[in-house]
Scaffold this motif. Structure first.
Motif, mmCIF file in Angstrom:
data_model
loop_
_atom_site.group_PDB
_atom_site.id
_atom_site.type_symbol
_atom_site.label_atom_id
_atom_site.label_comp_id
_atom_site.label_asym_id
_atom_site.label_seq_id
_atom_site.Cartn_x
_atom_site.Cartn_y
_atom_site.Cartn_z
ATOM 1 N N ARG A 34 37.020 40.127 47.699
ATOM 2 C CA ARG A 34 37.809 40.627 46.556
ATOM 3 C C ARG A 34 39.309 40.500 46.815
ATOM 4 O O ARG A 34 40.083 40.374 45.866
ATOM 5 C CB ARG A 34 37.460 42.080 46.267
ATOM 6 N N LYS A 35 39.712 40.565 48.075
ATOM 7 C CA LYS A 35 41.134 40.452 48.428
ATOM 8 C C LYS A 35 41.596 39.000 48.556
ATOM 9 O O LYS A 35 42.783 38.752 48.726
ATOM 10 C CB LYS A 35 41.410 41.189 49.740
ATOM 11 N N THR A 38 43.568 34.609 44.398
ATOM 12 C CA THR A 38 42.951 34.013 43.209
ATOM 13 C C THR A 38 43.093 32.498 43.189
ATOM 14 O O THR A 38 42.155 31.785 42.844
ATOM 15 C CB THR A 38 43.581 34.618 41.933
ATOM 16 N N ARG A 41 40.358 30.472 45.216
ATOM 17 C CA ARG A 41 38.949 30.755 44.946
ATOM 18 C C ARG A 41 38.275 29.526 44.349
ATOM 19 O O ARG A 41 38.463 29.215 43.188
ATOM 20 C CB ARG A 41 38.821 31.933 43.991
ATOM 21 N N VAL A 49 30.501 35.070 46.913
ATOM 22 C CA VAL A 49 30.528 36.241 46.032
ATOM 23 C C VAL A 49 29.171 36.432 45.354
ATOM 24 O O VAL A 49 28.630 37.545 45.303
ATOM 25 C CB VAL A 49 31.654 36.119 44.977
ATOM 26 N N SER A 53 26.803 39.623 45.900
ATOM 27 C CA SER A 53 26.434 40.414 44.718
ATOM 28 C C SER A 53 24.917 40.525 44.605
ATOM 29 O O SER A 53 24.390 41.601 44.318
ATOM 30 C CB SER A 53 26.995 39.773 43.449
#
Length: 100
Positions: A34-35, A38, A41, A49, A53
Motif C-alpha cells: 500500500r505504501k 503509485t 505500480r 496485491v 488480497s
C-alpha cells in the motif's frame, strides 16, 4: 500458527544505508504494498496485491501470497541477496522462472 503467517519471512532492503526489513505475514506484505509509489505500480505489483488480497479472504494460502510478494520484491530489486536462493523443496529452475 496464524493462517496468514509466512513459514519464512521475506527480507527486503531499500538500499545499503537502510536496514533490512522482514515481512512475516500477509497483512505486513499488504501494508508494504500500500505504501509503494503509485507511479511504480505495474503488473507484478498488481499480482502481489491480488494474491495478498485473496489470502486475506481465504481464497489463497499465505505461502502462495508470500511467493507473489517475494517475486515482486525480487523484480523490484528489494529482495535481500540471501533470500534469492531457493528454499528447501524448491529447485533452481523455479528461481530462474521468476526472474524471466
Amino acid at each position: 500458527m496464524d493462517r496468514l503467517q509466512f513459514f519464512t519471512p521475506v527480507r527486503i532492503s531499500s538500499g545499503q544505508e537502510s536496514p533490512a526489513e522482514e515481512i512475516y505475514n500477509v497483512a505486513e506484505a499488504m501494508g508494504f504494498l500500500r505504501k509503494w509509489p503509485t507511479g511504480r505500480r505495474g503488473p507484478v505489483y498488481q499480482c502481489a496485491v491480488n494474491c495478498c488480497s485473496a489470502a486475506l479472504v481465504g481464497r489463497m494460502s499465505a505461502e502462495e501470497a508470500r511467493k507473489a510478494f517475494a517475486g515482486f520484491a525480487r523484480i523490484t530489486r528489494l529482495l535481500e541477496d540471501d533470500m534469492a536462493l531457493p528454499m528447501a523443496g524448491e529447485n533452481i529452475d523455479s528461481v530462474h522462472a521468476l526472474r524471466r
